[in-house]
Design an enzyme around this catalytic site. Structure first.
Site, PDB file in Angstrom:
ATOM      1  CG  HIS A 307      15.560  14.203 -21.099  1.00  0.00           C
ATOM      2  ND1 HIS A 307      15.930  15.419 -21.806  1.00  0.00           N
ATOM      3  CD2 HIS A 307      16.460  13.435 -21.754  1.00  0.00           C
ATOM      4  CE1 HIS A 307      16.879  15.347 -22.750  1.00  0.00           C
ATOM      5  NE2 HIS A 307      17.204  13.876 -22.677  1.00  0.00           N
ATOM      6  CG  ASP A 364      19.654   6.175 -20.590  1.00  0.00           C
ATOM      7  OD1 ASP A 364      20.246   5.607 -21.513  1.00  0.00           O
ATOM      8  OD2 ASP A 364      20.121   7.363 -20.072  1.00  0.00           O
TER       9      ASP A 364
HETATM   10  N1  CMC Z   1      13.578  10.906 -10.153  1.00  0.00           N
HETATM   11  C1  CMC Z   1      12.757  11.655  -9.236  1.00  0.00           C
HETATM   12  N2  CMC Z   1      12.788  13.044  -9.256  1.00  0.00           N
HETATM   13  C2  CMC Z   1      13.035  13.654 -10.358  1.00  0.00           C
HETATM   14  C3  CMC Z   1      13.855  12.579 -11.369  1.00  0.00           C
HETATM   15  C4  CMC Z   1      13.961  11.246 -11.409  1.00  0.00           C
HETATM   16  N3  CMC Z   1      14.530  10.704 -12.206  1.00  0.00           N
HETATM   17  N4  CMC Z   1      14.198  13.637 -12.478  1.00  0.00           N
HETATM   18  C5  CMC Z   1      13.891  14.868 -12.128  1.00  0.00           C
HETATM   19  N5  CMC Z   1      13.393  14.560 -10.711  1.00  0.00           N
HETATM   20  C6  CMC Z   1      12.738  15.720 -10.084  1.00  0.00           C
HETATM   21  C7  CMC Z   1      13.857  16.658  -9.506  1.00  0.00           C
HETATM   22  O1  CMC Z   1      14.202  16.414  -8.025  1.00  0.00           O
HETATM   23  C8  CMC Z   1      13.136  18.190  -9.509  1.00  0.00           C
HETATM   24  O2  CMC Z   1      12.203  18.187  -8.366  1.00  0.00           O
HETATM   25  P1  CMC Z   1      12.006  19.454  -7.609  1.00  0.00           P
HETATM   26  O3  CMC Z   1      11.509  20.566  -8.788  1.00  0.00           O
HETATM   27  O4  CMC Z   1      11.053  19.041  -6.647  1.00  0.00           O
HETATM   28  O5  CMC Z   1      13.459  20.059  -7.258  1.00  0.00           O
HETATM   29  C9  CMC Z   1      12.408  18.162 -10.638  1.00  0.00           C
HETATM   30  O6  CMC Z   1      12.174  16.553 -10.904  1.00  0.00           O
HETATM   31  C10 CMC Z   1      13.209  18.637 -12.009  1.00  0.00           C
HETATM   32  O7  CMC Z   1      14.485  18.093 -11.933  1.00  0.00           O
HETATM   33  P2  CMC Z   1      15.903  18.486 -12.224  1.00  0.00           P
HETATM   34  O8  CMC Z   1      17.150  17.839 -11.390  1.00  0.00           O
HETATM   35  O9  CMC Z   1      15.787  20.105 -12.315  1.00  0.00           O
HETATM   36  O10 CMC Z   1      16.093  18.042 -13.807  1.00  0.00           O
HETATM   37  P3  CMC Z   1      17.350  18.371 -14.763  1.00  0.00           P
HETATM   38  O11 CMC Z   1      17.033  18.729 -15.912  1.00  0.00           O
HETATM   39  O12 CMC Z   1      18.474  19.054 -13.947  1.00  0.00           O
HETATM   40  O13 CMC Z   1      17.669  16.805 -14.721  1.00  0.00           O
HETATM   41  C11 CMC Z   1      18.218  14.389 -15.387  1.00  0.00           C
HETATM   42  C12 CMC Z   1      17.597  15.800 -15.632  1.00  0.00           C
HETATM   43  C13 CMC Z   1      17.883  13.563 -16.729  1.00  0.00           C
HETATM   44  C14 CMC Z   1      19.544  14.294 -14.963  1.00  0.00           C
HETATM   45  C15 CMC Z   1      17.110  14.101 -14.172  1.00  0.00           C
HETATM   46  O14 CMC Z   1      15.846  13.769 -14.516  1.00  0.00           O
HETATM   47  C16 CMC Z   1      17.678  12.720 -13.750  1.00  0.00           C
HETATM   48  O15 CMC Z   1      18.403  12.351 -12.779  1.00  0.00           O
HETATM   49  N6  CMC Z   1      17.100  11.525 -14.155  1.00  0.00           N
HETATM   50  C17 CMC Z   1      17.508  10.316 -13.761  1.00  0.00           C
HETATM   51  C18 CMC Z   1      18.908   9.813 -14.558  1.00  0.00           C
HETATM   52  C19 CMC Z   1      18.480   9.480 -16.023  1.00  0.00           C
HETATM   53  O16 CMC Z   1      17.726   8.618 -16.446  1.00  0.00           O
HETATM   54  N7  CMC Z   1      19.409  10.109 -16.737  1.00  0.00           N
HETATM   55  C20 CMC Z   1      19.503   9.763 -18.350  1.00  0.00           C
HETATM   56  C21 CMC Z   1      18.964  11.052 -19.084  1.00  0.00           C
HETATM   57  S1  CMC Z   1      18.332  10.835 -20.708  1.00  0.00           S
HETATM   58  C22 CMC Z   1      19.828  10.120 -21.542  1.00  0.00           C
HETATM   59  C23 CMC Z   1      20.957  10.906 -21.253  1.00  0.00           C
HETATM   60  O17 CMC Z   1      21.251  12.080 -21.018  1.00  0.00           O
HETATM   61  O18 CMC Z   1      21.980  10.161 -21.316  1.00  0.00           O
END
Ligand code: CMC
Length: 432
Positions: A307, A364
């Site tokens: 998140h 989720d």
């Molecule tokens: N699986 C694997 N790696 C992950 C995941 C994941 N679900 N989420 C984040 N990471 C890694 C990401 O690759 C990055 O790694 P590094 O630092 O090595 O590059 C690190 O964790 C930080 O992630 P980020 O992409 O900078 O995080 P963000 O804040 O931009 O994205 C997110 C947040 C929710 C989009 C992401 O965690 C994600 O894609 N999760 C899976 C989709 C999901 O479950 N979405 C629902 C979110 S909660 C409800 C809503 O908002 O609707």
């Protein structure tokens, strides 16, 4: 008290920037005059470090896993409240009195039906249309039937339009489900409460009335309540941005639905179930999913994990996990996907990759398992998320409109394209 300031140095020049403090002591650097003072803008893709507004609606402490609506902890609301009361709380800022709640509920009942002409809009969609596409389009269409209410000017008008949208969106959701099944629409019943009425419209058929048992209605009510607001998430920011241009409530909310549909946002609840089903059917394994999620060469992510704000267990995921256990015990239901989800969670939480990045289950991860247990098809999951999120969107739309300091949202950019170059006539552009 001395004025708090940050000092920014660019080359040999120093600039003083005031600090803004929230009531929970969150701190922001006020850069509203930054470009005028320095000629520079900030660069913050994804707005991860940008406070786009001041808001009184929802407080999150992502490090501690705290979520409060209008100051009230989500755990207390989950224990004592209901979705409709929470909707009132979010939109008007205070818990309603018994009379206010009764009035709001009455408005919801009175506004549950759709204009008969709106029903024909559904016929314009192919049967395979995604219900989120229908939902967004139908909310905009709804606005055409209430042009007078798009920009409410007083409390009563906002109450009327909020009740209309919250009530009618439920009917639209149920009708889009019926469309996808080729079944006749079932009209809302004036004697049912909000959630039980939705389930009735979805699952009753002309020859058989569906009556959800209270535990099922309560579980879905809880899902709605936990989704009701989450401060500046992608869809809410979208609603605020559209609202900042002066767009009416229907159009702003319709845009929010489109943003929510994305698989990194509300669409993640569908993807979680698809992932768990693949594991269940043997198409992949828990170990393989965890490994794929860690592999930086691929784009697979563990859905329902991670998140932007929570760097701790999402309190909504914790409540939903409990709600899953309670519901399943009461209705004597088992779902192999729940066992897989628990194992997957354990595997991820014990893996250094997830631990180092503070990646925990989000809202989720367990919501889809509850929705499945009450027969909601996977492609309707995000629609139900939208129904839950509506009060938050309406509250934010109201805040944007009432905040005298609102300006049209219009970020800057750092341009990285071509420098100036000449137009090349077509005959001189080569043959390929
Ligand atoms: N699986 C694997 N790696 C992950 C995941 C994941 N679900 N989420 C984040 N990471 C890694 C990401 O690759 C990055 O790694 P590094 O630092 O090595 O590059 C690190 O964790 C930080 O992630 P980020 O992409 O900078 O995080 P963000 O804040 O931009 O994205 C997110 C947040 C929710 C989009 C992401 O965690 C994600 O894609 N999760 C899976 C989709 C999901 O479950 N979405 C629902 C979110 S909660 C409800 C809503 O908002 O609707």
């Amino acid at each position: 008290m001395s004025k708090e300031e940050a000092i920014l140095q660019i080359d040999d020049k120093k600039y003083k920037l005031p600090l803004v403090r929230g009531v929970e002591n969150e701190c922001g650097i006020d850069i509203r005059n930054l470009r005028a003072q320095t000629g520079c803008v900030t660069f913050d893709s994804g707005f991860a470090n940008t406070g786009a507004c001041e808001s009184t609606i929802t407080y999150i402490d992502g490090e501690k896993g705290i979520l409060r609506y209008r100051g009230i902890p989500i755990e207390e609301l989950a224990k004592h409240s209901r979705f409709i009361e929470v909707a009132y709380l979010l939109i008007w800022g205070e818990l309603p009195t018994a009379t206010q709640l009764a009035h709001f509920s009455e408005l919801l009942t009175d506004n549950a039906t759709l204009h008969e002409n709106l029903k024909s809009h559904f016929e314009g969609f192919p049967w395979s249309a995604h219900p989120m596409a229908m939902l967004s389009a139908m909310i905009n269409a709804l606005g055409c039937y209430h042009p007078d209410l798009g920009e409410p000017e007083c409390h009563e008008e906002l109450m009327a339009v909020a009740a209309r949208i919250i009530s009618k969106v439920r009917t639209i959701a149920a009708f889009s489900y019926k469309m996808s099944r080729g079944e006749p629409f079932i009209y809302p019943s004036p004697t049912r409460r909000y959630v039980s009425n939705l389930l009735h419209m979805m699952f009753s058929v002309p020859h058989q009335e569906y009556d959800a048992i209270p535990e099922v209605s309560r579980a879905l009510d809880m899902v709605f309540m936990l989704h009701a607001d989450h401060e500046q998430n992608c869809s809410t920011s979208t609603v605020r941005m559209v609202a900042s241009a002066g767009a009416n409530l229907f159009s702003s909310v319709s845009a929010g639905v489109c943003a929510l549909w994305g698989h990194l946002h509300g669409g993640a609840n569908m993807e979680v179930i698809r992932m768990l089903e693949r594991i269940h059917k043997g198409g992949t394994s828990i170990k393989a999913c965890v490994e794929m999620a860690k592999d930086k060469k691929g784009d697979f992510r563990l859905m329902g994990f991670g998140h932007r704000v929570y760097k701790n267990y999402d309190p909504r995921a914790r409540l939903l996990k409990q709600a899953c256990d309670n519901l399943f015990a009461k209705i004597d239901y088992e779902d192999p996907l729940l066992d897989i989800a628990r194992e997957l969670e354990d595997a991820a939480l014990n893996d250094p990759y997830f631990a180092e990045r503070n990646l925990y289950p989000n809202v989720d991860f367990y919501s889809g398992i509850i929705l499945r247990s009450i027969r909601i098809p996977t492609n309707m999951f995000t629609v139900l998320f939208a129904i839950g999120r509506l009060p938050g969107w309406i509250a934010h739309w109201r805040e944007v409109n009432e905040d005298q300091s609102t300006r049209i949202a219009r970020p800057r950019q750092i341009y990285t394209g071509y420098n100036e170059r000449a137009y090349v006539p077509i005959e001189k552009r080569g043959l390929e």
